[in-house]
Design an enzyme around this catalytic site. Structure first.
Site, PDB file in Angstrom:
ATOM      1  N   ALA A   6      36.567  44.159  39.013  1.00  0.00           N
ATOM      2  CA  ALA A   6      37.471  43.785  37.928  1.00  0.00           C
ATOM      3  C   ALA A   6      37.561  44.908  36.901  1.00  0.00           C
ATOM      4  O   ALA A   6      36.545  45.472  36.486  1.00  0.00           O
ATOM      5  CB  ALA A   6      36.969  42.502  37.266  1.00  0.00           C
ATOM      6  N   CYS A  38      31.021  35.486  41.421  1.00  0.00           N
ATOM      7  CA  CYS A  38      31.200  36.039  40.075  1.00  0.00           C
ATOM      8  C   CYS A  38      30.373  35.241  39.060  1.00  0.00           C
ATOM      9  O   CYS A  38      30.408  34.013  39.038  1.00  0.00           O
ATOM     10  CB  CYS A  38      32.677  36.004  39.692  1.00  0.00           C
ATOM     11  SG  CYS A  38      32.970  36.643  38.037  1.00  0.00           S
ATOM     12  N   LYS A  46      32.634  36.451  49.539  1.00  0.00           N
ATOM     13  CA  LYS A  46      31.571  37.252  48.911  1.00  0.00           C
ATOM     14  C   LYS A  46      30.781  36.314  48.006  1.00  0.00           C
ATOM     15  O   LYS A  46      31.358  35.603  47.183  1.00  0.00           O
ATOM     16  CB  LYS A  46      32.203  38.390  48.112  1.00  0.00           C
ATOM     17  CG  LYS A  46      31.198  39.307  47.442  1.00  0.00           C
ATOM     18  CD  LYS A  46      31.901  40.580  46.985  1.00  0.00           C
ATOM     19  CE  LYS A  46      30.986  41.489  46.194  1.00  0.00           C
ATOM     20  NZ  LYS A  46      30.752  41.020  44.831  1.00  0.00           N
ATOM     21  N   ASN A  77      25.310  43.855  50.027  1.00  0.00           N
ATOM     22  CA  ASN A  77      25.814  44.367  48.744  1.00  0.00           C
ATOM     23  C   ASN A  77      24.712  44.245  47.690  1.00  0.00           C
ATOM     24  O   ASN A  77      23.975  43.270  47.663  1.00  0.00           O
ATOM     25  CB  ASN A  77      27.057  43.563  48.335  1.00  0.00           C
ATOM     26  CG  ASN A  77      27.545  43.864  46.924  1.00  0.00           C
ATOM     27  OD1 ASN A  77      27.405  43.047  46.016  1.00  0.00           O
ATOM     28  ND2 ASN A  77      28.111  45.040  46.722  1.00  0.00           N
ATOM     29  N   GLY A  78      24.663  45.259  46.823  1.00  0.00           N
ATOM     30  CA  GLY A  78      23.718  45.238  45.706  1.00  0.00           C
ATOM     31  C   GLY A  78      22.855  46.482  45.675  1.00  0.00           C
ATOM     32  O   GLY A  78      22.182  46.812  46.662  1.00  0.00           O
ATOM     33  N   ASP A  79      22.910  47.201  44.547  1.00  0.00           N
ATOM     34  CA  ASP A  79      22.078  48.396  44.346  1.00  0.00           C
ATOM     35  C   ASP A  79      22.282  49.465  45.406  1.00  0.00           C
ATOM     36  O   ASP A  79      21.332  50.109  45.842  1.00  0.00           O
ATOM     37  CB  ASP A  79      20.589  48.031  44.301  1.00  0.00           C
ATOM     38  CG  ASP A  79      20.212  47.291  43.032  1.00  0.00           C
ATOM     39  OD1 ASP A  79      21.011  47.331  42.077  1.00  0.00           O
ATOM     40  OD2 ASP A  79      19.131  46.684  42.993  1.00  0.00           O
TER      41      ASP A  79
HETATM   42  C1  LIG Z   1      32.782  46.425  36.610  1.00  0.00           C
HETATM   43  C2  LIG Z   1      32.481  45.433  37.685  1.00  0.00           C
HETATM   44  C3  LIG Z   1      33.467  44.585  38.142  1.00  0.00           C
HETATM   45  C4  LIG Z   1      33.216  43.683  39.162  1.00  0.00           C
HETATM   46  N1  LIG Z   1      34.222  42.918  39.623  1.00  0.00           N
HETATM   47  C5  LIG Z   1      34.037  42.160  40.733  1.00  0.00           C
HETATM   48  C6  LIG Z   1      35.128  41.467  41.338  1.00  0.00           C
HETATM   49  O1  LIG Z   1      36.280  41.517  40.886  1.00  0.00           O
HETATM   50  N2  LIG Z   1      34.851  40.736  42.452  1.00  0.00           N
HETATM   51  C7  LIG Z   1      33.594  40.673  43.003  1.00  0.00           C
HETATM   52  O2  LIG Z   1      33.401  40.013  44.035  1.00  0.00           O
HETATM   53  N3  LIG Z   1      32.556  41.310  42.444  1.00  0.00           N
HETATM   54  C8  LIG Z   1      32.753  42.054  41.337  1.00  0.00           C
HETATM   55  N4  LIG Z   1      31.701  42.741  40.797  1.00  0.00           N
HETATM   56  C9  LIG Z   1      30.372  42.622  41.420  1.00  0.00           C
HETATM   57  C10 LIG Z   1      30.145  43.728  42.450  1.00  0.00           C
HETATM   58  O3  LIG Z   1      31.115  43.745  43.458  1.00  0.00           O
HETATM   59  C11 LIG Z   1      28.771  43.661  43.131  1.00  0.00           C
HETATM   60  O4  LIG Z   1      28.643  42.451  43.820  1.00  0.00           O
HETATM   61  C12 LIG Z   1      27.640  43.825  42.160  1.00  0.00           C
HETATM   62  O5  LIG Z   1      27.918  44.811  41.193  1.00  0.00           O
HETATM   63  C13 LIG Z   1      26.348  44.192  42.878  1.00  0.00           C
HETATM   64  O6  LIG Z   1      26.439  45.420  43.501  1.00  0.00           O
HETATM   65  P1  LIG Z   1      25.802  46.753  42.814  1.00  0.00           P
HETATM   66  O7  LIG Z   1      24.402  46.374  42.385  1.00  0.00           O
HETATM   67  O8  LIG Z   1      25.808  47.758  43.946  1.00  0.00           O
HETATM   68  O9  LIG Z   1      26.681  47.105  41.693  1.00  0.00           O
HETATM   69  C14 LIG Z   1      31.923  43.604  39.744  1.00  0.00           C
HETATM   70  C15 LIG Z   1      30.924  44.449  39.281  1.00  0.00           C
HETATM   71  C16 LIG Z   1      31.180  45.357  38.262  1.00  0.00           C
HETATM   72  C17 LIG Z   1      30.093  46.256  37.811  1.00  0.00           C
END
Ligand SMILES: Cc1cc2nc3c(=O)[nH]c(=O)nc-3n(C[C@H](O)[C@H](O)[C@H](O)COP(=O)(O)O)c2cc1C
Length: 369
Positions: A25, A107, A146, A213-215
């Site tokens: 987002a 979310c 997701k 997904n995550g980190d």
């Molecule tokens: C700025 C931002 C916007 C995000 N928007 C969405 C989104 O629109 N849909 C979604 O499923 N997850 C969204 N997420 C979550 C990420 O897709 C992801 O699941 C989460 O950040 C964990 O992964 P990471 O630890 O690698 O960042 C968003 C995360 C961030 C940081």
């Protein structure tokens, strides 16, 4: 061929590789998606859309659905408070220019949960099944979900959730290894992801793609995700902010940082795409600011540069600052090497959540009507 370079069948769709860009987002707009695709992303998504906003044909939501001709493959993500609304939205999105549709059940933003969407569904298992069932009837496109591990550590529900998704005919499941309550405050739990993906595979009624997904910030963390969860693909989120080279890194299965010259090419191209998409407007510049601040991480004297690029009012202004900076340093300077090293704000134990940094005015978040 490396594992992540292998093509991936998602329903009737064939993805060119196994490294996906998450819906983000306020971030995954046309310019950013184009850049990530060019650097190797096998699938990109439009940011999460609200089923209610889709129903009302909200102008911003319609704008967000635009696809650039250069985008080879594009997914869209929707969330909603009821199976009926999600079904209606999926029917509308099915007629749009998307190759695949994802349902967001993860979310953790308060206003989204309050409206019964996003991870608000995780405490209502029957609604999870009913929502996927309804969406499945509404589209023949590859359908995915997701989600997170559960509402809290005391209510881990990922195995039940995953079985429900798989039984109702999802083609792909992405598990973010945190609970709703954890937001970003705990490291992603790969064992939780593994359990969820395994449960989904066992219950699947059709070929199922499993995604971790995550980190995921570099090749090492992606490799650990694959080894510890047996996922078919990975979805990159914060790891791509200011670092779209992560796709190249994972596809090449080695640590690679761009040289300043490669970096400059991409940053300037991103600004060009930004201007093409939003026009020569202040909005284009405002939307570019956060990317510029993320991009400059890992290079010397980035604080000084940040003081400029964080306030640009026109794209041209951003271009000039970047070009001036490029002229000051050797082109073969490698990111994260040399004078400047900082603790990653995005590291696994970081509580930093870039979502809260978004300009609310331009936060293309969800839940609006
Ligand atoms: C700025 C931002 C916007 C995000 N928007 C969405 C989104 O629109 N849909 C979604 O499923 N997850 C969204 N997420 C979550 C990420 O897709 C992801 O699941 C989460 O950040 C964990 O992964 P990471 O630890 O690698 O960042 C968003 C995360 C961030 C940081």
């Amino acid at each position: 061929m490396n594992f992540f370079q292998q093509p991936l069948s998602l329903g009737a769709l064939t993805l060119s590789n196994r490294v996906l860009l998450a819906p983000l987002a306020g971030v995954s707009d046309v310019p950013f998606r184009r850049i990530c695709q060019e650097l190797g992303a096998g699938l990109t998504y439009v940011e999460m859309l609200s089923a209610v906003a889709i129903h009302h044909k909200n102008k911003r939501t319609v704008d967000m659905c635009k696809r650039h001709p250069s985008e080879d493959v594009l997914g869209v993500q929707v969330t909603g408070p009821s199976p009926e609304l999600v079904e209606q939205a999926v029917r509308i999105l099915n007629e749009g220019s998307f190759d695949t549709i994802d349902l967001n059940m993860g979310c953790s933003v308060r206003k989204v949960i309050a409206g019964g969407a996003g991870s608000g569904i995780l405490s209502e298992p029957e609604r999870i099944s009913a929502t996927v069932r309804a969406a499945r009837q509404a589209t023949a496109l590859p359908l995915s979900v997701k989600t997170r591990l559960g509402v809290s550590r005391n209510a881990i529900s990922i195995e039940d959730t995953a079985r429900r998704l798989a039984r109702e005919g999802a083609d792909m499941i992405t598990v973010h290894g945190r609970t709703r309550d954890e937001k970003y405050g705990a490291p992603a739990d790969r064992e939780g992801i593994r359990r969820g993906l395994a449960a989904a595979r066992e219950a699947a009624i059709r070929p199922l793609v499993t995604v971790g997904n995550g980190d995921l910030f570099d090749w090492a963390s992606v490799r650990a995700m694959r080894e510890q969860t047996a996922c078919d693909a990975v979805m990159i989120s914060r790891g791509a902010l200011g670092n779209p080279w992560i796709f190249r890194e994972v596809l090449e299965e080695r640590t690679v940082h761009p040289t300043l010259e490669e970096w400059g090419d991409v940053v300037l191209r991103h600004l060009d795409y930004q201007e093409q998409h939003y026009g020569d407007t202040e909005l284009a510049a405002i939307m570019a600011r956060k990317h510029l601040l993320w991009y400059i991480k890992g290079y010397p004297c980035n604080k000084e540069l940040g003081a400029h690029v964080g306030y640009v009012k026109r794209i041209e202004e951003g271009r000039l600052h970047i070009k001036e900076y490029l002229a000051q340093w050797p082109g073969d300077l490698v990111r994260f090497e040399g004078a400047h090293k900082t603790e990653s704000r995005f590291g696994p134990n970081s509580k930093y959540d870039p979502k809260y940094e978004m300009h609310r005015q331009h936060d293309r978040g969800v839940g609006e009507e």
